[in-house]
Design a protein around this motif. Structure first.
Motif, PDB file in Angstrom:
ATOM      1  N   GLN A  96      55.718  45.059  50.201  1.00  0.00           N
ATOM      2  CA  GLN A  96      55.698  46.100  49.162  1.00  0.00           C
ATOM      3  C   GLN A  96      54.384  45.912  48.406  1.00  0.00           C
ATOM      4  N   ASP A  97      53.407  46.671  48.757  1.00  0.00           N
ATOM      5  CA  ASP A  97      52.064  46.448  48.224  1.00  0.00           C
ATOM      6  C   ASP A  97      51.891  47.131  46.874  1.00  0.00           C
ATOM      7  N   ALA A  98      52.522  46.559  45.848  1.00  0.00           N
ATOM      8  CA  ALA A  98      52.372  47.069  44.491  1.00  0.00           C
ATOM      9  C   ALA A  98      50.954  46.765  44.000  1.00  0.00           C
ATOM     10  N   LEU A 155      50.716  38.211  49.228  1.00  0.00           N
ATOM     11  CA  LEU A 155      50.027  39.410  49.693  1.00  0.00           C
ATOM     12  C   LEU A 155      50.956  40.345  50.465  1.00  0.00           C
ATOM     13  N   HIS A 156      52.250  40.015  50.488  1.00  0.00           N
ATOM     14  CA  HIS A 156      53.286  40.969  50.868  1.00  0.00           C
ATOM     15  C   HIS A 156      53.886  41.603  49.617  1.00  0.00           C
ATOM     16  N   ALA A 157      53.548  41.061  48.443  1.00  0.00           N
ATOM     17  CA  ALA A 157      54.146  41.522  47.193  1.00  0.00           C
ATOM     18  C   ALA A 157      53.200  42.366  46.353  1.00  0.00           C
ATOM     19  N   GLY A 158      51.906  42.276  46.586  1.00  0.00           N
ATOM     20  CA  GLY A 158      50.937  43.042  45.810  1.00  0.00           C
ATOM     21  C   GLY A 158      49.596  43.083  46.518  1.00  0.00           C
ATOM     22  N   VAL A 228      51.237  36.522  41.362  1.00  0.00           N
ATOM     23  CA  VAL A 228      50.536  35.535  42.192  1.00  0.00           C
ATOM     24  C   VAL A 228      49.499  36.240  43.069  1.00  0.00           C
ATOM     25  N   ALA A 229      49.811  37.452  43.540  1.00  0.00           N
ATOM     26  CA  ALA A 229      48.833  38.210  44.320  1.00  0.00           C
ATOM     27  C   ALA A 229      47.584  38.481  43.495  1.00  0.00           C
ATOM     28  N   HIS A 230      47.738  38.795  42.214  1.00  0.00           N
ATOM     29  CA  HIS A 230      46.576  38.994  41.341  1.00  0.00           C
ATOM     30  C   HIS A 230      45.748  37.719  41.272  1.00  0.00           C
ATOM     31  N   ASP A 240      37.931  37.721  38.251  1.00  0.00           N
ATOM     32  CA  ASP A 240      38.602  38.941  37.828  1.00  0.00           C
ATOM     33  C   ASP A 240      39.245  39.581  39.052  1.00  0.00           C
ATOM     34  N   GLY A 241      40.550  39.520  39.122  1.00  0.00           N
ATOM     35  CA  GLY A 241      41.247  40.033  40.292  1.00  0.00           C
ATOM     36  C   GLY A 241      41.075  41.522  40.500  1.00  0.00           C
ATOM     37  N   CYS A 242      40.620  42.232  39.449  1.00  0.00           N
ATOM     38  CA  CYS A 242      40.409  43.676  39.553  1.00  0.00           C
ATOM     39  C   CYS A 242      38.933  44.048  39.455  1.00  0.00           C
TER      40      CYS A 242
END
Length: 283
Positions: A96-98, A155-158, A228-230, A240-242
């Motif tokens: 679920q790639d939120a 990386l299955h979660a976001g 955790v994906a961030h 900076d994850g973004c």
């Protein structure tokens, strides 16, 4: 000749964990769960998996909890008589790639129930229901064991709209191109390092620790994996994850050292939480 041989060996070493690891990760999560469920649940798991022939997938055995943990990946390439994918309907159930750069929201990822968290909840309900057929029961069990593992691979979660980090090429320590992307690093060498770091994660945990780790529900665990994906993106692209995504990310040794305990904790959480769900469904 020596340089060519060295390059070939390096490529083999770099490629092997990424190909093989997440079997190791899924199996470890399953082993942790099995060590922490009740005796009644263990007996139920063995009894249901003894009906594995109902799955009609002899190419992909599921007679043990370790085999069951990788069944959902094993069956992906299987075809039916018309050469169509037998389990293509389940491809989107593994993730679920939120968006890690937007407020947490599973709605876009879970449209029509096609995401990992909804399927985990569905499988628990199927296992608890007396009316569930034996075939649906064994399939629900093997899906559940696998999907809880998937949920705890961050990386299955976001992601950042990049197929769970598959589109972000990355170097892992001394292993450079062309073998890795961010997803395969977390699937493979990073998680392998985390699990193989002593002490063993496979053990029975104290009751208070099990209660603490398994607190909350699947949505809570999804939000945690998304966070955790961030962290995974932040470590890969420089804090900076973004921020802007480079053509190729680099995880140096110092970064790997910081990420190893995070990956290790995700595997531990996955095992303890799978134990909770199995007890609720079967115990």
């Amino acid at each position: 000749m020596i340089r060519k041989l060295s390059a070939a060996l390096l490529a083999l070493v770099a490629a092997s964990p990424a190909h093989a690891y997440w079997e190791y990760g899924h199996q470890t999560i399953a082993q942790i769960a099995y060590a922490n469920v009740t005796p009644r649940t263990k007996a139920a798991v063995r009894r249901i998996l003894a009906t594995q022939t109902l799955l009609e997938t002899p190419e992909c055995p599921a007679g043990t909890i370790e085999d069951a943990s990788v069944w959902a990946d094993c069956v992906k390439p299987l075809k039916n008589a018309a050469s169509n994918s037998r389990f293509g309907y389940a491809y989107s159930w593994h993730y679920q790639d939120a968006d890690v750069c937007a407020p947490f929201d599973l709605t876009p990822s879970c449209k029509d129930g096609n995401c990992v968290s909804v399927q985990i909840e569905r499988d628990v309900k199927l296992l608890r229901a007396r009316a569930t057929s034996p075939k649906d029961r064994v399939q629900a069990l093997v899906f559940l064991i696998h999907f809880v593992g998937d949920l705890h691979q961050p990386l299955h979660a976001g992601d950042r709209n990049d197929k769970g980090g598959n589109d972000l090429k990355a170097d892992y320590g001394i292993y450079g191109p062309p073998k890795f992307n961010l997803h395969s690093i977390w699937d493979g060498p990073l998680a392998e390092r985390a699990i193989s770091t002593p002490p063993s994660l496979v053990r029975r945990y104290p009751a208070a620790e099990r209660v603490r780790v398994a607190k909350g529900n699947v949505t809570d665990w999804s939000r945690e994996g998304w966070q955790v994906a961030h962290t995974a993106y932040a470590a890969a692209i420089g804090g900076d994850g973004c921020g802007p995504v480079p053509p190729r990310a680099t995880l140096d040794e110092a970064t790997i050292e910081k990420l190893t305990p995070i990956s290790r904790e995700e595997v531990r959480r996955g095992g303890i939480r799978l134990a909770k769900l199995l007890d609720e469904a079967l115990g």
